[in-house]
Write a protein that holds these residues in place. Structure first.
Motif, short mmCIF file in Angstrom:
data_model
loop_
_atom_site.label_atom_id
_atom_site.label_comp_id
_atom_site.label_asym_id
_atom_site.label_seq_id
_atom_site.Cartn_x
_atom_site.Cartn_y
_atom_site.Cartn_z
N GLN A 50 0.84 -1.19 0.00
CA GLN A 50 0.00 0.00 0.00
C GLN A 50 0.88 1.24 0.00
O GLN A 50 2.09 1.16 0.09
N GLY A 51 0.24 2.38 -0.11
CA GLY A 51 0.97 3.64 -0.16
C GLY A 51 0.97 4.21 -1.55
O GLY A 51 0.04 4.03 -2.33
N ARG A 52 2.06 4.92 -1.90
CA ARG A 52 2.17 5.59 -3.20
C ARG A 52 3.40 5.09 -3.94
O ARG A 52 4.50 5.04 -3.39
N LEU A 53 3.19 4.73 -5.20
CA LEU A 53 4.30 4.37 -6.09
C LEU A 53 4.39 5.41 -7.19
O LEU A 53 3.41 5.73 -7.85
N LEU A 54 5.61 5.93 -7.40
CA LEU A 54 5.87 6.92 -8.43
C LEU A 54 6.73 6.28 -9.51
O LEU A 54 7.82 5.76 -9.22
N ASP A 55 6.23 6.25 -10.74
CA ASP A 55 6.92 5.64 -11.87
C ASP A 55 7.42 6.77 -12.77
O ASP A 55 6.65 7.39 -13.49
N LEU A 56 8.73 7.04 -12.71
CA LEU A 56 9.31 8.18 -13.43
C LEU A 56 9.78 7.76 -14.81
O LEU A 56 10.53 6.79 -14.95
N GLY A 57 9.37 8.50 -15.84
CA GLY A 57 9.68 8.14 -17.21
C GLY A 57 8.96 6.86 -17.60
O GLY A 57 9.53 5.95 -18.19
N CYS A 58 7.66 6.81 -17.28
CA CYS A 58 6.89 5.57 -17.31
C CYS A 58 6.41 5.16 -18.69
O CYS A 58 5.77 4.12 -18.84
N GLY A 59 6.68 5.97 -19.73
CA GLY A 59 6.18 5.62 -21.05
C GLY A 59 4.66 5.63 -21.07
O GLY A 59 4.02 6.55 -20.57
N GLN A 60 4.07 4.59 -21.62
CA GLN A 60 2.62 4.52 -21.69
C GLN A 60 1.99 3.83 -20.49
O GLN A 60 0.83 3.49 -20.49
N GLY A 61 2.78 3.65 -19.42
CA GLY A 61 2.24 3.19 -18.15
C GLY A 61 2.02 1.70 -18.02
O GLY A 61 1.14 1.27 -17.29
N VAL A 62 2.88 0.88 -18.65
CA VAL A 62 2.63 -0.56 -18.64
C VAL A 62 2.82 -1.17 -17.25
O VAL A 62 2.19 -2.19 -16.93
N LEU A 63 3.69 -0.59 -16.41
CA LEU A 63 3.83 -1.13 -15.05
C LEU A 63 2.53 -0.97 -14.27
O LEU A 63 2.09 -1.90 -13.59
N THR A 64 1.91 0.19 -14.39
CA THR A 64 0.62 0.40 -13.73
C THR A 64 -0.41 -0.59 -14.24
O THR A 64 -1.18 -1.18 -13.46
N GLU A 121 12.44 18.24 -13.36
CA GLU A 121 11.83 19.45 -12.81
C GLU A 121 10.54 19.19 -12.05
O GLU A 121 10.20 19.96 -11.15
N THR A 122 9.79 18.14 -12.42
CA THR A 122 8.48 17.94 -11.82
C THR A 122 8.60 17.67 -10.32
O THR A 122 9.57 17.07 -9.84
N GLU A 123 7.61 18.11 -9.58
CA GLU A 123 7.60 17.91 -8.14
C GLU A 123 7.42 16.43 -7.83
O GLU A 123 6.57 15.75 -8.42
N LEU A 124 8.21 15.92 -6.91
CA LEU A 124 8.11 14.52 -6.51
C LEU A 124 7.41 14.46 -5.15
O LEU A 124 7.98 14.87 -4.15
N PRO A 125 6.19 13.95 -5.11
CA PRO A 125 5.47 13.89 -3.83
C PRO A 125 6.07 12.82 -2.93
O PRO A 125 6.78 11.92 -3.40
N PRO A 126 5.82 12.88 -1.63
CA PRO A 126 6.28 11.82 -0.73
C PRO A 126 5.79 10.47 -1.24
O PRO A 126 4.61 10.31 -1.57
N SER A 127 6.69 9.50 -1.32
CA SER A 127 6.37 8.22 -1.95
C SER A 127 6.93 7.06 -1.14
O SER A 127 7.98 7.17 -0.50
N ASP A 128 6.22 5.93 -1.21
CA ASP A 128 6.70 4.71 -0.56
C ASP A 128 7.58 3.90 -1.49
O ASP A 128 8.36 3.06 -1.04
N ALA A 129 7.43 4.11 -2.79
CA ALA A 129 8.28 3.44 -3.77
C ALA A 129 8.40 4.34 -4.99
O ALA A 129 7.45 5.00 -5.39
N ILE A 130 9.60 4.36 -5.57
CA ILE A 130 9.85 5.09 -6.81
C ILE A 130 10.54 4.13 -7.77
O ILE A 130 11.49 3.43 -7.40
N ALA A 154 12.36 12.30 -1.46
CA ALA A 154 10.92 12.07 -1.55
C ALA A 154 10.49 10.76 -0.92
O ALA A 154 9.31 10.58 -0.58
N LEU A 155 11.41 9.83 -0.74
CA LEU A 155 11.05 8.53 -0.18
C LEU A 155 10.69 8.64 1.30
O LEU A 155 11.36 9.31 2.08
N ALA A 156 9.63 7.95 1.66
CA ALA A 156 9.27 7.84 3.07
C ALA A 156 10.29 6.97 3.78
O ALA A 156 11.02 6.20 3.14
N PRO A 157 10.40 7.07 5.10
CA PRO A 157 11.29 6.15 5.83
C PRO A 157 10.97 4.70 5.47
O PRO A 157 9.82 4.29 5.48
#
Length: 246
Positions: A50-64, A121-130, A154-157
């Motif tokens: 659970q939590g938030r996952l941030l996928d940077l440079g994700c293309g068309q979002g296939v991981l999601t 440049e984009t803001e990176l919100p607090p995340s549990d996984a990047i 940006a990573l949570a503890p």
């Protein structure tokens, strides 16, 4: 998980891209089935539940798309007993520079799945996984270091950073990797694109220098390439800060 079950997951994950075009659909199927990193992420208990996952440079979002398909299959009760439970309450958000890929992701996965932005440049919100898969090679060394420093902050503890890049010390497979990427850039009309690679040891030094605990895992199984997955975690101690944040 058997090959047959994973193929069914890939088919389910690629299905939403039928609403886009045949290329997007075939790309999703081919990328998920042929790139060993996606099967690895489901077969190992790496991603948080659970939590938030941030996928940077994700293309068309296939991981999601894959994580959604896995969660749906698990909810139906048809999940292999020998695989860890997939993330069931993990909010994913992708960031992608290409407007075309953002449009594809929005059509297939919903308007909020992927946002248009430059990861420098984009803001990176607090995340549990990047997650950053095969992206930093397009940045220069200073930009690579700056993006990773912002990710560490940006990573949570206890948060997880998954970085995959080619190992510049990988011998002939690395040269095959570099040639294939240069050919792909040329095919996209980006023949002047500069590619920046580092040896695995240098990536580890950079990640550990940011206060993360990092390990390297070869991630090219079944391919001729020299890719490495770097698994880095921030300390679970909330008072432990990476050097760049001091």
């Amino acid at each position: 998980m058997s090959d047959a079950v994973f193929r069914e997951l890939v088919t389910a994950a690629a299905r939403p891209y039928r609403a886009c075009d045949r290329y997007a659909w075939h790309f999703a199927k081919g990328k998920l089935a042929g790139d060993p990193v996606f099967r690895h992420l489901l077969s190992r208990p790496l991603l948080p539940a659970q939590g938030r996952l941030l996928d940077l440079g994700c293309g068309q979002g296939v991981l999601t798309a894959l994580l959604r398909a896995a969660a749906e299959r698990h909810a139906s009760g048809d999940w292999p007993a020998d695989w860890p439970t997939p993330p069931t309450d993990l909010a994913t958000r992708g960031v992608e520079l290409s407007p075309r890929r953002v449009r594809i992701a929005s059509t297939a996965l919903g308007a909020d799945a992927v946002s248009h932005g430059d990861i420098r440049e984009t803001e990176l919100p607090p995340s549990d996984a990047i997650v950053i898969l095969d992206v930093l090679l397009y940045l220069n060394p200073a930009e690579q270091a700056a993006v990773l420093a912002r990710c560490a902050e940006a990573l949570a503890p206890g948060g997880l950073l998954l970085l995959r890049e080619a190992d510049a010390g990988g011998g002939l497979p690395f040269h095959v990797t570099r040639w294939a990427e240069q050919a792909a850039c040329t095919a996209r009309g980006q023949w002047r694109q500069i590619l920046t690679y580092r040896p695995s040891a240098e990536w580890l030094l950079l990640l550990n220098g940011l206060g993360l605990t990092a390990t390297a895992l070869p991630m090219s199984q079944g391919t001729p390439f020299a890719n490495t997955l770097f698994i880095a975690r921030r300390s679970s101690d909330p008072d432990h800060f990476c050097p760049s944040s001091r």
